[in-house]
Design an enzyme around this catalytic site. Structure first.
Site, PDB file in Angstrom:
ATOM      1  N   LYS A 189       0.884  -1.186   0.000  1.00 25.26           N
ATOM      2  CA  LYS A 189       0.000   0.000   0.000  1.00 25.26           C
ATOM      3  C   LYS A 189       0.915   1.229   0.000  1.00 25.26           C
ATOM      4  O   LYS A 189       1.449   1.610   1.031  1.00 25.26           O
ATOM      5  CB  LYS A 189      -0.844  -0.030   1.275  1.00 25.26           C
ATOM      6  N   GLY A 247       1.518   4.436  13.197  1.00 28.98           N
ATOM      7  CA  GLY A 247       2.138   3.250  13.799  1.00 28.98           C
ATOM      8  C   GLY A 247       1.326   2.730  14.975  1.00 28.98           C
ATOM      9  O   GLY A 247       1.107   1.529  15.128  1.00 28.98           O
ATOM     10  N   GLU A 265       8.775   1.714  11.403  1.00 29.55           N
ATOM     11  CA  GLU A 265       9.847   2.721  11.335  1.00 29.55           C
ATOM     12  C   GLU A 265       9.143   4.075  11.344  1.00 29.55           C
ATOM     13  O   GLU A 265       8.419   4.408  10.422  1.00 29.55           O
ATOM     14  CB  GLU A 265      10.674   2.510  10.064  1.00 29.55           C
ATOM     15  N   CYS A 300      13.393  10.778   7.122  1.00 35.68           N
ATOM     16  CA  CYS A 300      13.174  10.312   8.506  1.00 35.68           C
ATOM     17  C   CYS A 300      14.422  10.461   9.365  1.00 35.68           C
ATOM     18  O   CYS A 300      14.322  10.720  10.554  1.00 35.68           O
ATOM     19  CB  CYS A 300      12.630   8.892   8.536  1.00 35.68           C
ATOM     20  N   GLU A 399       8.491  15.868  15.551  1.00 38.13           N
ATOM     21  CA  GLU A 399       9.065  15.807  14.204  1.00 38.13           C
ATOM     22  C   GLU A 399       8.275  16.732  13.269  1.00 38.13           C
ATOM     23  O   GLU A 399       7.058  16.627  13.179  1.00 38.13           O
ATOM     24  CB  GLU A 399       8.998  14.369  13.678  1.00 38.13           C
TER      25      GLU A 399
HETATM   26  P1  ADP Z   1       2.582  11.021   7.022  1.00 36.27           P
HETATM   27  O1  ADP Z   1       1.902  11.752   8.140  1.00 36.27           O
HETATM   28  O2  ADP Z   1       4.042  11.252   6.961  1.00 36.27           O
HETATM   29  O3  ADP Z   1       1.885  11.109   5.713  1.00 36.27           O
HETATM   30  P2  ADP Z   1       1.372   8.524   7.569  1.00 36.27           P
HETATM   31  O4  ADP Z   1       1.735   7.628   8.676  1.00 36.27           O
HETATM   32  O5  ADP Z   1       0.071   9.225   7.623  1.00 36.27           O
HETATM   33  O6  ADP Z   1       2.566   9.516   7.444  1.00 36.27           O
HETATM   34  O7  ADP Z   1       1.447   7.776   6.182  1.00 36.27           O
HETATM   35  C1  ADP Z   1       2.336   6.724   5.884  1.00 36.27           C
HETATM   36  C2  ADP Z   1       1.555   5.632   5.200  1.00 36.27           C
HETATM   37  O8  ADP Z   1       0.576   5.149   6.106  1.00 36.27           O
HETATM   38  C3  ADP Z   1       0.795   6.071   3.953  1.00 36.27           C
HETATM   39  O9  ADP Z   1       0.850   5.037   2.982  1.00 36.27           O
HETATM   40  C4  ADP Z   1      -0.620   6.237   4.462  1.00 36.27           C
HETATM   41  O10 ADP Z   1      -1.612   6.066   3.461  1.00 36.27           O
HETATM   42  C5  ADP Z   1      -0.690   5.123   5.473  1.00 36.27           C
HETATM   43  N1  ADP Z   1      -1.739   5.307   6.497  1.00 36.27           N
HETATM   44  C6  ADP Z   1      -2.184   6.461   7.045  1.00 36.27           C
HETATM   45  N2  ADP Z   1      -3.156   6.228   7.949  1.00 36.27           N
HETATM   46  C7  ADP Z   1      -3.341   4.884   7.981  1.00 36.27           C
HETATM   47  C8  ADP Z   1      -4.203   3.997   8.714  1.00 36.27           C
HETATM   48  N3  ADP Z   1      -5.087   4.459   9.591  1.00 36.27           N
HETATM   49  N4  ADP Z   1      -4.089   2.677   8.478  1.00 36.27           N
HETATM   50  C9  ADP Z   1      -3.197   2.189   7.622  1.00 36.27           C
HETATM   51  N5  ADP Z   1      -2.358   2.966   6.884  1.00 36.27           N
HETATM   52  C10 ADP Z   1      -2.434   4.291   7.053  1.00 36.27           C
END
Ligand code: ADP
Length: 495
Positions: A189, A247, A265, A300, A399
């Site tokens: 994904k 996470g 990570e 990161c 961050e």
């Molecule tokens: P950022 O804030 O840096 O965009 P995210 O953690 O939101 O970081 O995004 C990193 C990845 O996690 C992306 O592929 C995003 O679509 C995915 N993501 C965001 N929210 C969720 C969630 N609730 N469940 C699973 N994946 C998610």
């Protein structure tokens, strides 16, 4: 690889096909429709991206599961998997220019950096794990003589991989390559704002001979598509790079579903520590600037907290500010650009919010602090240095993931270490000193996955990247990464 500006411009003029889902080797529309993809370069629509529904995700996971069970990849001879992954690395190299330019249009990284960090490092990663996969042995345990105990290393089954938008190909490859090398199936994904190069990678994987169903890609919003993947009972191991907030959710989804193992990570707030006895303050200042400002700070391991010994603080900040002001911010497709675009408008607004909060908490904005090049329609920010940042300030603790550097003075080694570790994160760090003993004391004392000495960044695929504290768990890169993608099985045999 090198590329001239005319070639970049030619590639950048090409229309971009709509992104679709890859399930069981078929390119499909998403049941949840499609979403526009905006380019950070000018804010204009680049193409559209399929939005996978939870049912699409379930089909992708079922496909990966079936592929794993029937052995079309998992039970191939290692030499056969190795040949396919080498072919994939070669195809990435052959398509490197196209991949790099497409990625820059999608996520805004400077092209000079993208060429090296994206297709370049993805190809190297696939080659590394292609070479590693037939050098992973099981073990015979030192048991009593009437027993033969074998430890087998087996693939885990289906790996779900959720990756971010800052270096999609590089970080994607860090997860996909070792997972496939060990014989697993993968459902990937990508991030909503950086899926296009990973879809191209999937196309190349099919061409290289990865069988249909072994590598599936589902695109769409994190809260729908990502959530469905993380909740899937067909996923055995979930690997992730992204924010701490996501996470935490992934651990909850794991608890709510099948207790899949999660490797996270989660970024950092990494200290870059300059002692007065640094061998070369000019070089340290130049590197301190690139350590935070390249890719507009969307790295990161960025050195986002600069700790400077009091007696050289003012001199160092003045060299740093001069260096920073000279950095070229602009169109990331230009080879002259050193600081590219911010990935999205919400990200840019968040960055500006951090600067405003820092100023209201007593920090001094020495340079930068504002949105620039607004007339382009794109999302750009001046690289920003804030001094007088204290451990209780938001800019010290959280961050930004943007081009904003927090500077804090320290008195001596003991205070430097205390300030360095005064963080919930523990991903990367840097120490600048000519004193070998001090360097080793700092390496031992700093709680982080990597300590750079008299440099910052550049750690290659031979070494692990493994966060401590709230920066995550498990390692990407190196042979250690393989451990995430294997189960141990004991055979206990009575002789
Ligand atoms: P950022 O804030 O840096 O965009 P995210 O953690 O939101 O970081 O995004 C990193 C990845 O996690 C992306 O592929 C995003 O679509 C995915 N993501 C965001 N929210 C969720 C969630 N609730 N469940 C699973 N994946 C998610």
């Amino acid at each position: 690889m090198s590329l001239d500006q005319a070639a970049i411009d030619r590639l950048a003029a090409a229309p971009v096909a709509p992104g679709r889902l890859l399930i069981e080797g078929q390119w499909l529309p998403g049941e949840a429709g499609e979403n526009p993809v905006l380019s950070p370069i000018d804010g204009r629509q680049l193409t559209t991206l399929a939005a996978a529904s939870p049912a699409d995700v379930a089909r992708a996971c079922a496909s990966a599961r079936a592929a794993f069970e029937d052995g079309r990849w998992s039970r191939l001879a290692p030499s056969a998997r190795k040949a396919v992954l080498h072919r994939l690395a070669d195809l990435i190299d052959r398509n490197a220019a196209e991949l790099a330019v497409l990625g820059v249009r999608d996520n805004g990284t400077e092209i000079s950096m993208a060429l090296k960090a994206e297709p370049g490092s993805a190809a190297a990663t696939f080659r590394y794990y292609a070479e590693a996969l037939d050098k992973v042995y099981g073990e015979i345990a030192p048991t009593a003589p009437n027993i033969l105990a074998l430890v087998h290393k087996e693939p885990v089954g289906v790996v779900g991989a959720i990756v971010p938008w800052n270096f999609p190909l590089m970080i994607g490859a860090w997860k996909i390559a070792p997972a496939l090398a060990m014989g697993n199936s993968v459902v990937l994904k990508p991030a909503e704002t950086a899926s296009l190069t990973l879809l191209k990678l999937a196309e190349l994987a099919l061409e290289a001979g990865v069988p249909p169903g072994v590598f599936n890609v589902v695109t769409g919003p994190g809260r729908v598509t990502g959530e469905a993947l993380a909740l899937s009972p067909d996923v055995d191991v979930l690997v992730f790079t992204g924010s701490g907030a996501t996470g935490r959710r992934l651990l909850q989804y794991s608890a709510q579903s099948n207790l899949k193992r999660c490797y996270l990570e989660l970024g950092g707030k990494s200290p870059n520590i300059v002692f007065a006895d640094a061998p070369d303050l000019q070089a340290a200042a130049k590197t301190a600037a690139t350590a935070i400002f390249r890719n507009a700070g969307q790295v990161c391991v960025a050195g986002s907290r600069l700790l400077v010994q009091a007696e050289v603080h003012d001199e160092f900040v003045s060299i740093l500010a001069e260096t920073t002001k000279k950095m070229t911010v602009g169109n990331p497709l230009s080879l002259a650009t050193q600081v590219g675009a911010v990935n999205s408008l919400p990200q840019l607004e968040g960055n500006l919010g951090f600067v405003a909060d820092a100023a209201s908490e007593g920090g001094q904005v020495v340079t930068g602090g504002a949105r620039v090049l607004q007339e382009t329609g794109g999302w750009y920010m001046d690289p920003t240095v804030v001094t007088g940042v204290r451990p209780e300030h938001r800019l010290y603790r959280e961050e930004v993931f943007g081009p904003v550097l927090a500077v804090t003075p320290f008195k001596d080694e003991e205070e430097a270490l205390r300030l360095a570790n005064a963080s919930d994160f523990g991903l990367a760090s840097g120490v600048w000193t000519a004193n070998l003993s001090r360097a080793h004391r700092m390496i031992r004392g700093i709680r982080a996955g990597v300590v750079h000495v008299n440099t910052y960044g550049g750690a290659d695929g031979t070494v692990p990247l493994a966060g401590t504290k709230q920066s995550g768990n498990g390692a990407d890169k190196s042979l250690y990464a393989l451990e995430k993608y294997c189960d141990l099985k004991t055979a206990w045999i009575q002789l």
